[in-house]
Design an enzyme around this catalytic site. Structure first.
Site, PDB file in Angstrom:
ATOM      1  N   ASP A 179       7.070   1.256   9.101  1.00 52.01           N
ATOM      2  CA  ASP A 179       8.446   0.758   9.031  1.00 52.01           C
ATOM      3  C   ASP A 179       9.378   1.968   8.977  1.00 52.01           C
ATOM      4  O   ASP A 179       8.939   3.110   9.180  1.00 52.01           O
ATOM      5  CB  ASP A 179       8.628  -0.213   7.847  1.00 52.01           C
ATOM      6  CG  ASP A 179       8.570   0.493   6.491  1.00 52.01           C
ATOM      7  OD1 ASP A 179       8.276   1.713   6.439  1.00 52.01           O
ATOM      8  OD2 ASP A 179       8.820  -0.175   5.467  1.00 52.01           O
ATOM      9  N   HIS A 180      10.659   1.726   8.688  1.00 55.76           N
ATOM     10  CA  HIS A 180      11.632   2.835   8.673  1.00 55.76           C
ATOM     11  C   HIS A 180      11.254   3.914   7.658  1.00 55.76           C
ATOM     12  O   HIS A 180      11.449   5.097   7.914  1.00 55.76           O
ATOM     13  CB  HIS A 180      13.036   2.304   8.382  1.00 55.76           C
ATOM     14  CG  HIS A 180      13.119   1.489   7.132  1.00 55.76           C
ATOM     15  ND1 HIS A 180      12.618   0.213   7.055  1.00 55.76           N
ATOM     16  CD2 HIS A 180      13.614   1.777   5.905  1.00 55.76           C
ATOM     17  CE1 HIS A 180      12.818  -0.261   5.830  1.00 55.76           C
ATOM     18  NE2 HIS A 180      13.410   0.680   5.108  1.00 55.76           N
TER      19      HIS A 180
ATOM     20  N   CYS B 259       4.223   2.963   5.218  1.00 57.38           N
ATOM     21  CA  CYS B 259       5.526   2.428   4.778  1.00 57.38           C
ATOM     22  C   CYS B 259       5.922   3.268   3.568  1.00 57.38           C
ATOM     23  O   CYS B 259       5.343   4.330   3.341  1.00 57.38           O
ATOM     24  CB  CYS B 259       5.478   0.926   4.502  1.00 57.38           C
ATOM     25  SG  CYS B 259       4.494   0.384   3.106  1.00 57.38           S
ATOM     26  N   GLY B 260       6.891   2.821   2.796  1.00 59.83           N
ATOM     27  CA  GLY B 260       7.348   3.637   1.676  1.00 59.83           C
ATOM     28  C   GLY B 260       6.245   3.901   0.672  1.00 59.83           C
ATOM     29  O   GLY B 260       5.956   5.047   0.306  1.00 59.83           O
ATOM     30  N   THR B 261       5.603   2.829   0.224  1.00 62.11           N
ATOM     31  CA  THR B 261       4.513   2.954  -0.752  1.00 62.11           C
ATOM     32  C   THR B 261       3.129   2.779  -0.143  1.00 62.11           C
ATOM     33  O   THR B 261       2.135   3.092  -0.792  1.00 62.11           O
ATOM     34  CB  THR B 261       4.652   1.859  -1.835  1.00 62.11           C
ATOM     35  OG1 THR B 261       4.634   0.584  -1.156  1.00 62.11           O
ATOM     36  CG2 THR B 261       5.943   2.010  -2.617  1.00 62.11           C
ATOM     37  N   GLY B 262       3.073   2.210   1.034  1.00 63.94           N
ATOM     38  CA  GLY B 262       1.789   1.840   1.640  1.00 63.94           C
ATOM     39  C   GLY B 262       1.353   0.442   1.218  1.00 63.94           C
ATOM     40  O   GLY B 262       0.426  -0.135   1.806  1.00 63.94           O
ATOM     41  N   ILE B 263       2.026  -0.102   0.218  1.00 65.15           N
ATOM     42  CA  ILE B 263       1.589  -1.396  -0.324  1.00 65.15           C
ATOM     43  C   ILE B 263       1.858  -2.534   0.654  1.00 65.15           C
ATOM     44  O   ILE B 263       0.963  -3.333   0.965  1.00 65.15           O
ATOM     45  CB  ILE B 263       2.284  -1.679  -1.683  1.00 65.15           C
ATOM     46  CG1 ILE B 263       1.875  -0.639  -2.721  1.00 65.15           C
ATOM     47  CG2 ILE B 263       1.921  -3.085  -2.183  1.00 65.15           C
ATOM     48  CD1 ILE B 263       2.678  -0.700  -4.022  1.00 65.15           C
ATOM     49  N   GLY B 264       3.076  -2.612   1.157  1.00 63.02           N
ATOM     50  CA  GLY B 264       3.438  -3.720   2.050  1.00 63.02           C
ATOM     51  C   GLY B 264       2.559  -3.770   3.286  1.00 63.02           C
ATOM     52  O   GLY B 264       2.020  -4.827   3.646  1.00 63.02           O
TER      53      GLY B 264
ATOM     54  N   HIS C 168     -17.651   3.616   1.042  1.00 61.45           N
ATOM     55  CA  HIS C 168     -18.022   2.408   0.302  1.00 61.45           C
ATOM     56  C   HIS C 168     -17.480   1.123   0.917  1.00 61.45           C
ATOM     57  O   HIS C 168     -18.083   0.063   0.751  1.00 61.45           O
ATOM     58  CB  HIS C 168     -17.531   2.502  -1.156  1.00 61.45           C
ATOM     59  CG  HIS C 168     -18.322   3.466  -1.981  1.00 61.45           C
ATOM     60  ND1 HIS C 168     -18.311   3.460  -3.365  1.00 61.45           N
ATOM     61  CD2 HIS C 168     -19.151   4.480  -1.622  1.00 61.45           C
ATOM     62  CE1 HIS C 168     -19.104   4.423  -3.816  1.00 61.45           C
ATOM     63  NE2 HIS C 168     -19.624   5.068  -2.781  1.00 61.45           N
TER      64      HIS C 168
ATOM     65  N   HIS D 230     -23.668  -1.116   0.015  1.00 62.46           N
ATOM     66  CA  HIS D 230     -22.256  -1.318   0.361  1.00 62.46           C
ATOM     67  C   HIS D 230     -22.119  -2.304   1.531  1.00 62.46           C
ATOM     68  O   HIS D 230     -21.158  -3.060   1.601  1.00 62.46           O
ATOM     69  CB  HIS D 230     -21.600   0.021   0.699  1.00 62.46           C
ATOM     70  CG  HIS D 230     -21.740   1.029  -0.400  1.00 62.46           C
ATOM     71  ND1 HIS D 230     -21.088   0.890  -1.602  1.00 62.46           N
ATOM     72  CD2 HIS D 230     -22.493   2.161  -0.495  1.00 62.46           C
ATOM     73  CE1 HIS D 230     -21.424   1.905  -2.394  1.00 62.46           C
ATOM     74  NE2 HIS D 230     -22.271   2.693  -1.745  1.00 62.46           N
TER      75      HIS D 230
HETATM   76  C1  RB5 Z   1      11.139  -0.293   2.347  1.00 61.66           C
HETATM   77  O1  RB5 Z   1      12.251   0.007   1.577  1.00 61.66           O
HETATM   78  C2  RB5 Z   1       9.919  -0.451   1.462  1.00 61.66           C
HETATM   79  O2  RB5 Z   1      10.012  -1.599   0.697  1.00 61.66           O
HETATM   80  C3  RB5 Z   1       8.660  -0.472   2.300  1.00 61.66           C
HETATM   81  O3  RB5 Z   1       8.596   0.689   3.069  1.00 61.66           O
HETATM   82  C4  RB5 Z   1       7.349  -0.527   1.553  1.00 61.66           C
HETATM   83  O4  RB5 Z   1       7.299   0.432   0.560  1.00 61.66           O
HETATM   84  C5  RB5 Z   1       6.918  -1.856   1.098  1.00 61.66           C
HETATM   85  O5  RB5 Z   1       5.818  -2.042   0.558  1.00 61.66           O
END
Ligand code: RB5
Length: 145
Positions: A8-9, A65-70, A98, A133
């Site tokens: 993403d951005h 992405c910002g955190t990689g979580i999304g 694993h 595994h």
């Molecule tokens: C964007 O601001 C941010 O929410 C996205 O990059 C990401 O971190 C979501 O998990």
């Protein structure tokens, strides 16, 4: 290898660096966007990128992405994709050894670029250990059906 990349951005700049890095190493890169740092929604890019691996068009996927979580949440909803959200060389190695991860998710706001590039090297060069595994992956596959 043929590698799908998407971001993403928040991950755009890292994705661009990563694209050059992978091409310099002789990999084929399929870039699923985003193509600017304008604000966008990570699911629009993460699903497509992960699907390229599920559909066997690419060998591996890398999402930023910002955190990689999304992006990791999205990728793990695509059937056949095992995405590891990694923060360091150890997790990048373990997600291959694993978990037989075929997708790597990283956070551009969490991990510095030089470390991300090293993590990518580890992710692409580490083999799955199989054995016990593999039994665990089979259980995931069975649930997924
Ligand atoms: C964007 O601001 C941010 O929410 C996205 O990059 C990401 O971190 C979501 O998990």
């Amino acid at each position: 290898m043929k590698i799908a990349i998407g971001a993403d951005h928040a991950g755009f700049e890292v994705k661009e660096q990563l694209k050059n890095y992978l091409k310099d190493k002789g990999h084929q890169v399929a870039d699923f966007g985003t193509y600017s740092n304008g604000s966008c929604d990570y699911p629009d890019y993460a699903f497509q990128t992960a699907k390229a691996v599920a559909d066997k068009l690419c060998d591996r996927a890398i999402l930023v992405c910002g955190t990689g979580i999304g992006v990791s949440i999205c990728a793990n909803k695509v059937k056949g994709v095992r995405c590891g959200l990694c923060h360091d060389l150890f997790t990048a190695k373990m997600c291959r050894e694993h978990n037989d991860a075929n997708c790597l998710a990283v956070g551009a706001r969490v991990v510095e670029l030089p470390v991300i590039l090293q993590m990518v090297d580890v992710f692409l060069s580490t083999d799955f250990l199989g054995d016990k595994h593999a039994r665990r992956i089979e259980k995931i596959n069975k649930y997924e059906q």
